[in-house]
Write an enzyme that holds these catalytic residues in place. Sequence first.
Site, PDB file in Angstrom:
ATOM      1  N   ARG A   1       0.829  -1.206   0.000  1.00 54.08           N
ATOM      2  CA  ARG A   1       0.000   0.000   0.000  1.00 54.08           C
ATOM      3  C   ARG A   1       0.868   1.262   0.000  1.00 54.08           C
ATOM      4  NH1 ARG A   1      -4.470  -0.276   4.354  1.00 54.08           N
ATOM      5  NH2 ARG A   1      -5.140   1.546   3.163  1.00 54.08           N
TER       6      ARG A   1
ATOM      7  N   GLN B   1      -9.938   9.671   7.866  1.00 48.87           N
ATOM      8  CA  GLN B   1      -9.761   8.264   8.253  1.00 48.87           C
ATOM      9  C   GLN B   1      -8.740   7.612   7.332  1.00 48.87           C
ATOM     10  OE1 GLN B   1     -13.979   6.460   8.960  1.00 48.87           O
ATOM     11  NE2 GLN B   1     -14.223   8.310   7.760  1.00 48.87           N
TER      12      GLN B   1
ATOM     13  N   HIS C   1      -6.771   7.514  11.859  1.00 50.27           N
ATOM     14  CA  HIS C   1      -6.443   6.093  11.728  1.00 50.27           C
ATOM     15  C   HIS C   1      -4.970   5.862  11.374  1.00 50.27           C
ATOM     16  CE1 HIS C   1     -10.958   4.955  10.939  1.00 50.27           C
ATOM     17  NE2 HIS C   1     -10.712   5.294  12.195  1.00 50.27           N
TER      18      HIS C   1
ATOM     19  N   GLY D   1     -17.035  11.001   1.277  1.00 48.93           N
ATOM     20  CA  GLY D   1     -16.485   9.704   0.879  1.00 48.93           C
ATOM     21  C   GLY D   1     -16.313   8.714   2.004  1.00 48.93           C
ATOM     22  N   THR D   2     -17.279   8.667   2.900  1.00 49.29           N
ATOM     23  CA  THR D   2     -17.179   7.679   3.986  1.00 49.29           C
ATOM     24  C   THR D   2     -18.533   7.001   4.179  1.00 49.29           C
ATOM     25  OG1 THR D   2     -16.624   7.326   6.326  1.00 49.29           O
ATOM     26  CG2 THR D   2     -17.441   9.530   5.753  1.00 49.29           C
ATOM     27  N   SER D   3     -18.496   5.674   4.350  1.00 50.27           N
ATOM     28  CA  SER D   3     -19.731   4.874   4.359  1.00 50.27           C
ATOM     29  C   SER D   3     -20.460   4.912   5.700  1.00 50.27           C
ATOM     30  CB  SER D   3     -19.394   3.418   4.014  1.00 50.27           C
ATOM     31  OG  SER D   3     -18.557   2.880   5.013  1.00 50.27           O
TER      32      SER D   3
ATOM     33  N   ASN E   1     -21.221  11.919  -1.038  1.00 50.67           N
ATOM     34  CA  ASN E   1     -20.842  10.506  -1.137  1.00 50.67           C
ATOM     35  C   ASN E   1     -21.502   9.883  -2.367  1.00 50.67           C
ATOM     36  OD1 ASN E   1     -19.193   8.764   0.612  1.00 50.67           O
ATOM     37  ND2 ASN E   1     -20.952   7.386   0.514  1.00 50.67           N
ATOM     38  N   LEU E   2     -20.822   8.873  -2.898  1.00 46.55           N
ATOM     39  CA  LEU E   2     -21.345   8.197  -4.086  1.00 46.55           C
ATOM     40  C   LEU E   2     -22.665   7.495  -3.796  1.00 46.55           C
ATOM     41  CD1 LEU E   2     -20.324   7.817  -6.962  1.00 46.55           C
ATOM     42  CD2 LEU E   2     -19.171   5.735  -6.216  1.00 46.55           C
TER      43      LEU E   2
HETATM   44  N1  APR Z   1     -16.725  10.171  -4.310  1.00 50.37           N
HETATM   45  C1  APR Z   1     -17.426  10.130  -3.155  1.00 50.37           C
HETATM   46  N2  APR Z   1     -17.671   8.987  -2.503  1.00 50.37           N
HETATM   47  C2  APR Z   1     -17.179   7.855  -3.017  1.00 50.37           C
HETATM   48  C3  APR Z   1     -16.438   7.814  -4.225  1.00 50.37           C
HETATM   49  C4  APR Z   1     -16.220   9.061  -4.886  1.00 50.37           C
HETATM   50  N3  APR Z   1     -15.532   9.141  -6.025  1.00 50.37           N
HETATM   51  N4  APR Z   1     -16.097   6.529  -4.470  1.00 50.37           N
HETATM   52  C5  APR Z   1     -16.592   5.797  -3.477  1.00 50.37           C
HETATM   53  N5  APR Z   1     -17.257   6.579  -2.585  1.00 50.37           N
HETATM   54  C6  APR Z   1     -17.931   6.208  -1.337  1.00 50.37           C
HETATM   55  C7  APR Z   1     -18.516   4.821  -1.326  1.00 50.37           C
HETATM   56  O1  APR Z   1     -19.827   4.840  -1.867  1.00 50.37           O
HETATM   57  C8  APR Z   1     -18.500   4.474   0.160  1.00 50.37           C
HETATM   58  O2  APR Z   1     -19.733   4.837   0.798  1.00 50.37           O
HETATM   59  O3  APR Z   1     -16.956   6.215  -0.324  1.00 50.37           O
HETATM   60  C9  APR Z   1     -17.382   5.352   0.734  1.00 50.37           C
HETATM   61  C10 APR Z   1     -16.180   4.564   1.208  1.00 50.37           C
HETATM   62  O4  APR Z   1     -16.580   3.764   2.283  1.00 50.37           O
HETATM   63  P1  APR Z   1     -15.604   2.695   2.973  1.00 50.37           P
HETATM   64  O5  APR Z   1     -14.953   1.854   1.912  1.00 50.37           O
HETATM   65  O6  APR Z   1     -16.362   2.017   4.026  1.00 50.37           O
HETATM   66  O7  APR Z   1     -14.428   3.622   3.586  1.00 50.37           O
HETATM   67  P2  APR Z   1     -14.412   4.453   4.946  1.00 50.37           P
HETATM   68  O8  APR Z   1     -15.774   4.942   5.303  1.00 50.37           O
HETATM   69  O9  APR Z   1     -13.317   5.443   4.813  1.00 50.37           O
HETATM   70  O10 APR Z   1     -13.982   3.340   5.972  1.00 50.37           O
HETATM   71  C11 APR Z   1     -13.719   3.731   7.307  1.00 50.37           C
HETATM   72  O11 APR Z   1     -12.973   1.552   7.863  1.00 50.37           O
HETATM   73  O12 APR Z   1     -11.805  -0.382   7.365  1.00 50.37           O
HETATM   74  C12 APR Z   1     -11.771   0.810   8.047  1.00 50.37           C
HETATM   75  O13 APR Z   1      -9.889   1.913   8.838  1.00 50.37           O
HETATM   76  C13 APR Z   1     -10.619   1.696   7.665  1.00 50.37           C
HETATM   77  O14 APR Z   1     -10.560   4.126   7.627  1.00 50.37           O
HETATM   78  C14 APR Z   1     -11.293   2.997   7.224  1.00 50.37           C
HETATM   79  C15 APR Z   1     -12.644   2.909   7.904  1.00 50.37           C
END
Ligand code: APR
Length: 238
Positions: A61, A93, A111, A180-182, A206-207
């Site tokens: 990574r 994060q 994180h 961009g966080t789920s 968010n997407l």
């Molecule tokens: N623009 C906006 N949002 C986007 C895009 C984009 N181009 N591409 C993807 N997404 C959204 C997805 O729809 C999803 O809801 O970004 C979100 C990413 O979600 P996760 O993969 O769950 O990432 P995150 O929320 O950062 O995860 C939190 O979980 O595993 C742990 O430590 C890790 O920091 C991470 C934490």
Amino acid sequence: MRVGLDCKVVVLTGAGISAESGIKTFRASDGLWEEHRIEDVATPYAWQKNPQLVWDFYQKRRSQLLEVEPNPAHRALKRLEQYLGENFLLITQNVDDLHERAESENVIHMHGELRRLRCEGCGEVFEMMDKASLTEKFVECPSCGNSRLRPHIVWFHEMPLMMPEIYEAVENCDFFITIGTSGHVTPAADLIHIAKSCKATCVGINLEQPLNYDVHDIFHQGKAGEILPQLVEKWLSS
Ligand code: APR
């Protein structure tokens, strides 16, 4: 929505903001964890049991960071920070360094960070990003000399970093913006509840709809790299 120079703005970013730079998100069907179980690469127990697997996972990574660039969403946040100065805090994060490479300054990596390593013994943190150090060999601590360096990453079951500073900023902000966080992982996913209870306006980009979608006052669905630059220009000109 008007963002004046006296407004306090806290932004929380997740993997989605770096997706358009080419870094995989976590929970997509082809997501980052796909080839590994989280328990095998992202827990303190994994590091004890199979440190080589964990080391190789993070080295891969780290190498990837050398191939990616910040995108317009990262740069839009820099623009917002330039305008707001000390009234702006970016909590991420993400463990990549794309916010720093877009020249954001007031950034908290709750994180941890891929580009840093931490001594298992004395706890000192070191920068590590030159190509030569991206090998499969472990690195000994240059300070105490008798312990191995581990990734400076907050693994599952570990405490996120700088939580007191984060809570203080979130409790006192006027706008809380998630990008961009789920909303699956706490305590990051709970920060919006704190902001909301302290009367901040909560904005999301968010997407897809995140788990905490309902808590947002305003939600923009789509790609951060396309939506955020326009939004920032609009906020700064209104
Ligand atoms: N623009 C906006 N949002 C986007 C895009 C984009 N181009 N591409 C993807 N997404 C959204 C997805 O729809 C999803 O809801 O970004 C979100 C990413 O979600 P996760 O993969 O769950 O990432 P995150 O929320 O950062 O995860 C939190 O979980 O595993 C742990 O430590 C890790 O920091 C991470 C934490």
